[in-house]
Motif scaffolding. Structure first.
Motif, PDB file in Angstrom:
ATOM      1  N   LEU A  38       0.835  -1.205   0.000  1.00 28.56           N
ATOM      2  CA  LEU A  38       0.000   0.000   0.000  1.00 28.56           C
ATOM      3  C   LEU A  38       0.870   1.256   0.000  1.00 28.56           C
ATOM      4  CD1 LEU A  38      -2.809  -1.103   2.483  1.00 28.56           C
ATOM      5  CD2 LEU A  38      -3.110  -0.541   0.055  1.00 28.56           C
ATOM      6  N   GLY A  39       1.938   1.245   0.778  1.00 27.59           N
ATOM      7  CA  GLY A  39       2.859   2.375   0.814  1.00 27.59           C
ATOM      8  C   GLY A  39       3.559   2.585  -0.519  1.00 27.59           C
ATOM      9  N   ARG A  40       3.945   1.496  -1.165  1.00 27.68           N
ATOM     10  CA  ARG A  40       4.605   1.583  -2.471  1.00 27.68           C
ATOM     11  C   ARG A  40       3.676   2.236  -3.489  1.00 27.68           C
ATOM     12  NH1 ARG A  40       4.950  -0.844  -7.342  1.00 27.68           N
ATOM     13  NH2 ARG A  40       3.165  -2.187  -6.935  1.00 27.68           N
ATOM     14  N   ARG A  41       2.419   1.804  -3.481  1.00 30.76           N
ATOM     15  CA  ARG A  41       1.444   2.376  -4.413  1.00 30.76           C
ATOM     16  C   ARG A  41       1.199   3.855  -4.137  1.00 30.76           C
ATOM     17  NH1 ARG A  41      -3.133  -2.255  -5.476  1.00 30.76           N
ATOM     18  NH2 ARG A  41      -1.660  -3.925  -5.957  1.00 30.76           N
ATOM     19  N   ASN A  42       1.142   4.216  -2.867  1.00 33.26           N
ATOM     20  CA  ASN A  42       0.935   5.624  -2.513  1.00 33.26           C
ATOM     21  C   ASN A  42       2.112   6.480  -2.964  1.00 33.26           C
ATOM     22  OD1 ASN A  42      -1.617   5.411  -1.429  1.00 33.26           O
ATOM     23  ND2 ASN A  42      -0.858   4.974   0.633  1.00 33.26           N
ATOM     24  N   LYS A  45       1.849   6.918  -6.692  1.00 35.55           N
ATOM     25  CA  LYS A  45       0.758   7.840  -7.006  1.00 35.55           C
ATOM     26  C   LYS A  45       1.190   9.282  -6.751  1.00 35.55           C
ATOM     27  CE  LYS A  45      -3.982   8.924  -5.723  1.00 35.55           C
ATOM     28  NZ  LYS A  45      -5.091   8.624  -4.822  1.00 35.55           N
ATOM     29  N   GLN A  46       1.813   9.529  -5.608  1.00 43.26           N
ATOM     30  CA  GLN A  46       2.259  10.878  -5.276  1.00 43.26           C
ATOM     31  C   GLN A  46       3.327  11.356  -6.253  1.00 43.26           C
ATOM     32  OE1 GLN A  46       3.476  10.530  -1.214  1.00 43.26           O
ATOM     33  NE2 GLN A  46       1.397  10.722  -0.423  1.00 43.26           N
ATOM     34  N   ASP A  47       4.211  10.456  -6.644  1.00 48.49           N
ATOM     35  CA  ASP A  47       5.261  10.813  -7.593  1.00 48.49           C
ATOM     36  C   ASP A  47       4.652  11.182  -8.939  1.00 48.49           C
ATOM     37  OD1 ASP A  47       7.952  11.119  -8.493  1.00 48.49           O
ATOM     38  OD2 ASP A  47       7.822   9.140  -9.442  1.00 48.49           O
ATOM     39  N   MET A  48       3.675  10.425  -9.383  1.00 50.44           N
ATOM     40  CA  MET A  48       3.049  10.692 -10.673  1.00 50.44           C
ATOM     41  C   MET A  48       2.209  11.972 -10.647  1.00 50.44           C
ATOM     42  SD  MET A  48       4.289   8.440 -12.570  1.00 50.44           S
ATOM     43  CE  MET A  48       3.348   8.635 -14.052  1.00 50.44           C
ATOM     44  N   GLU A  49       1.577  12.259  -9.527  1.00 49.03           N
ATOM     45  CA  GLU A  49       0.769  13.475  -9.414  1.00 49.03           C
ATOM     46  C   GLU A  49       1.643  14.722  -9.395  1.00 49.03           C
ATOM     47  OE1 GLU A  49      -1.542  12.749  -5.907  1.00 49.03           O
ATOM     48  OE2 GLU A  49      -3.072  11.640  -7.007  1.00 49.03           O
ATOM     49  N   GLY A  50       2.841  14.612  -8.872  1.00 46.51           N
ATOM     50  CA  GLY A  50       3.728  15.757  -8.765  1.00 46.51           C
ATOM     51  C   GLY A  50       4.564  15.997 -10.002  1.00 46.51           C
ATOM     52  N   ARG A  51       4.534  15.073 -10.922  1.00 43.94           N
ATOM     53  CA  ARG A  51       5.363  15.179 -12.120  1.00 43.94           C
ATOM     54  C   ARG A  51       4.524  15.670 -13.296  1.00 43.94           C
ATOM     55  NH1 ARG A  51       8.222   9.803 -13.382  1.00 43.94           N
ATOM     56  NH2 ARG A  51       9.119  10.355 -11.397  1.00 43.94           N
ATOM     57  N   PRO A  52       4.998  16.704 -13.980  1.00 43.88           N
ATOM     58  CA  PRO A  52       4.256  17.159 -15.161  1.00 43.88           C
ATOM     59  C   PRO A  52       4.310  16.106 -16.267  1.00 43.88           C
ATOM     60  CG  PRO A  52       6.326  18.340 -14.955  1.00 43.88           C
ATOM     61  CD  PRO A  52       6.182  17.482 -13.725  1.00 43.88           C
ATOM     62  N   VAL A  53       3.256  16.010 -17.031  1.00 37.93           N
ATOM     63  CA  VAL A  53       3.186  15.037 -18.113  1.00 37.93           C
ATOM     64  C   VAL A  53       4.072  15.510 -19.254  1.00 37.93           C
ATOM     65  CG1 VAL A  53       1.677  13.913 -19.774  1.00 37.93           C
ATOM     66  CG2 VAL A  53       0.859  14.367 -17.464  1.00 37.93           C
ATOM     67  N   SER A  54       4.922  14.620 -19.740  1.00 35.44           N
ATOM     68  CA  SER A  54       5.807  14.949 -20.846  1.00 35.44           C
ATOM     69  C   SER A  54       5.607  13.926 -21.953  1.00 35.44           C
ATOM     70  CB  SER A  54       7.261  14.926 -20.379  1.00 35.44           C
ATOM     71  OG  SER A  54       8.115  15.050 -21.484  1.00 35.44           O
ATOM     72  N   TYR A  55       5.374  14.419 -23.142  1.00 33.59           N
ATOM     73  CA  TYR A  55       5.187  13.533 -24.286  1.00 33.59           C
ATOM     74  C   TYR A  55       6.411  13.532 -25.198  1.00 33.59           C
ATOM     75  CZ  TYR A  55       0.313  13.444 -22.891  1.00 33.59           C
ATOM     76  OH  TYR A  55      -0.851  13.268 -22.188  1.00 33.59           O
ATOM     77  N   THR A  56       7.509  14.102 -24.738  1.00 37.88           N
ATOM     78  CA  THR A  56       8.690  14.214 -25.589  1.00 37.88           C
ATOM     79  C   THR A  56       9.291  12.862 -25.929  1.00 37.88           C
ATOM     80  OG1 THR A  56      10.108  14.523 -23.666  1.00 37.88           O
ATOM     81  CG2 THR A  56       9.279  16.514 -24.757  1.00 37.88           C
TER      82      THR A  56
END
Length: 66
Positions: A38-42, A45-56
């Motif tokens: 559960l901690g790993r998933r959290n 999730k937090q890492d992905m929410e804080g990172r801007p989406v890049s399509y480069t």
């Protein structure tokens, strides 16, 4: 099944299954492994929410689909 295999199998559990295992332990999986998953998933999730989406990194055909 060794502890590493159990930990790897928990990656296939749904979030609801993990929470249910915490609330009503079956005894088949150590609680600390469920909490760790559960901690790993959290963290992910937090890492992905804080990172801007890049399509480069996408190729031209993939960019058209997105």
């Amino acid at each position: 099944m060794n502890i590493v295999e159990v930990q790897d199998n928990l990656k296939n559990f749904s979030q609801d299954q993990l929470i249910n295992e915490i609330n009503q332990p079956s005894g088949m999986v150590p609680q600390f492994l469920v909490l760790t998953e559960l901690g790993r998933r959290n963290r992910i999730k937090q890492d992905m929410e804080g990172r801007p989406v890049s399509y480069t990194h996408l190729t031209l055909p993939t960019k058209r689909i997105v």
